[in-house]
Design an enzyme around this catalytic site. Structure first.
Site, PDB file in Angstrom:
ATOM      1  N   GLY A 149       0.824  -1.207   0.000  1.00 62.71           N
ATOM      2  CA  GLY A 149       0.000   0.000   0.000  1.00 62.71           C
ATOM      3  C   GLY A 149       0.852   1.249   0.000  1.00 62.71           C
TER       4      GLY A 149
ATOM      5  CB  ALA B  54       1.002   3.891  -4.499  1.00 66.94           C
TER       6      ALA B  54
ATOM      7  CG  ASP C 280      -0.549   0.724  -4.118  1.00 71.57           C
ATOM      8  OD1 ASP C 280      -0.451   1.307  -3.034  1.00 71.57           O
ATOM      9  OD2 ASP C 280      -1.624   0.637  -4.752  1.00 71.57           O
TER      10      ASP C 280
ATOM     11  CB  VAL D 262      -1.404  -7.925  -0.897  1.00 69.08           C
ATOM     12  CG1 VAL D 262      -0.269  -6.941  -1.095  1.00 69.08           C
ATOM     13  CG2 VAL D 262      -2.710  -7.220  -0.543  1.00 69.08           C
TER      14      VAL D 262
ATOM     15  CE1 TYR E 198     -10.087  -0.847   7.813  1.00 63.70           C
ATOM     16  CE2 TYR E 198     -10.916  -0.093   9.932  1.00 63.70           C
ATOM     17  CZ  TYR E 198      -9.910  -0.138   8.986  1.00 63.70           C
ATOM     18  OH  TYR E 198      -8.724   0.518   9.225  1.00 63.70           O
TER      19      TYR E 198
END
Length: 258
Positions: A15, A17, A40, A65, A157
């Site tokens: 992540g 970027a 990314d 990923v 989440y």
């Protein structure tokens, strides 16, 4: 102050970027990292990130990923090019929709877990053998205060971040004595594109009207900057935290207290 903190170290930042990942990559470079490889999904964002970070101590790979074959190959490529992996910052993550449990689709639930849980697992799985071989390595995963407290509209989440916390402790228990440390950081609201997306979703939910200033921000009354979270991440990745293993550093401005 920390100019040579990561001297001669090879790091991967997922992540990288944007958001917290970009801030972590930037600090690793500023503090002496020999090579920081950012993973990314977005090739355009990766190129822009490299332009800002500078190519002399930073490179990139477009990696999903959630794809085991891609992760395995990318990590092998890093080792082939740079000889080892000393540092892994697992910063890749998605928020998913803001919705009640009964309205949350199973496909969205699986997507959130694919990135936040399975992506974190795969990166650890394929980096750890190289770290163990060298009797040195440090990993920081991204949990969240949402993984500690059960906030509404965050079933995907929040529960995914609880899983990250559990995986961090599992992996830390298996290592530590071999020179490899695994910890995690738990931010609250962070002023990134992810927050803007969540605010947009809230405008269509029962939290209508929330802004960055009226969110449940905690005792400090504001979201953090990516750099403030990155400060904690880079500390945990550094040898200054050499006796810290299996810990979850909460960096939420007191959100869980509010």
């Amino acid at each position: 102050m920390h100019k040579n903190r990561f001297n001669k170290k090879i790091a991967i930042v997922t992540g990288g970027a944007g958001g917290i990942g970009f801030a972590v990559a930037s600090q690793l470079i500023e503090q002496g990292g020999h090579m920081v490889v950012i993973f990314d999904l977005n090739p355009g964002a990766l190129i822009k990130a490299i332009d800002k970070l500078g190519p002399s101590h930073c490179s990139y790979m477009a990696v999903d990923v959630t794809d085991e074959a891609q992760v395995k190959q990318a990590i092998e490529n890093v080792v082939s090019q740079y000889g080892t992996i000393d540092i892994l910052a697992n910063m890749a993550g998605i928020s998913g929709p803001s919705a009640r449990v009964e309205e949350y689709t199973f496909s969205d639930f699986k997507k959130v877990y694919s990135v936040n849980v399975f992506g974190t697992f795969l990166m650890m799985k394929y980096c750890l053998p190289y770290m163990q071989r060298n009797n040195y390595g440090t990993i920081v995963n991204t949990c969240s205060c949402s993984g500690i407290r059960g906030y509404k509209l965050e079933i995907g989440y929040g529960s995914s971040k609880s899983a990250v916390l559990g995986m961090t402790m599992n992996a830390a228990n298996e290592n530590g004595g071999n020179g490899v440390r695994i910890n995690c950081v738990s931010p609250g609201w962070v002023d990134t594109d992810m927050l803007q997306n969540i605010l947009h979703q809230y405008s269509n939910s029962d939290n209508d009207g929330y802004t960055k200033d009226t969110l449940r921000n905690g005792t400090m009354k504001r979201p953090s900057t990516p750099e403030e979270v990155a400060n904690v991440v880079t500390f945990l990745l550094s040898d200054e935290a050499r006796y810290v293993n299996g810990s979850n550093f909460v960096c939420d401005g007191g959100k869980i207290l509010d």
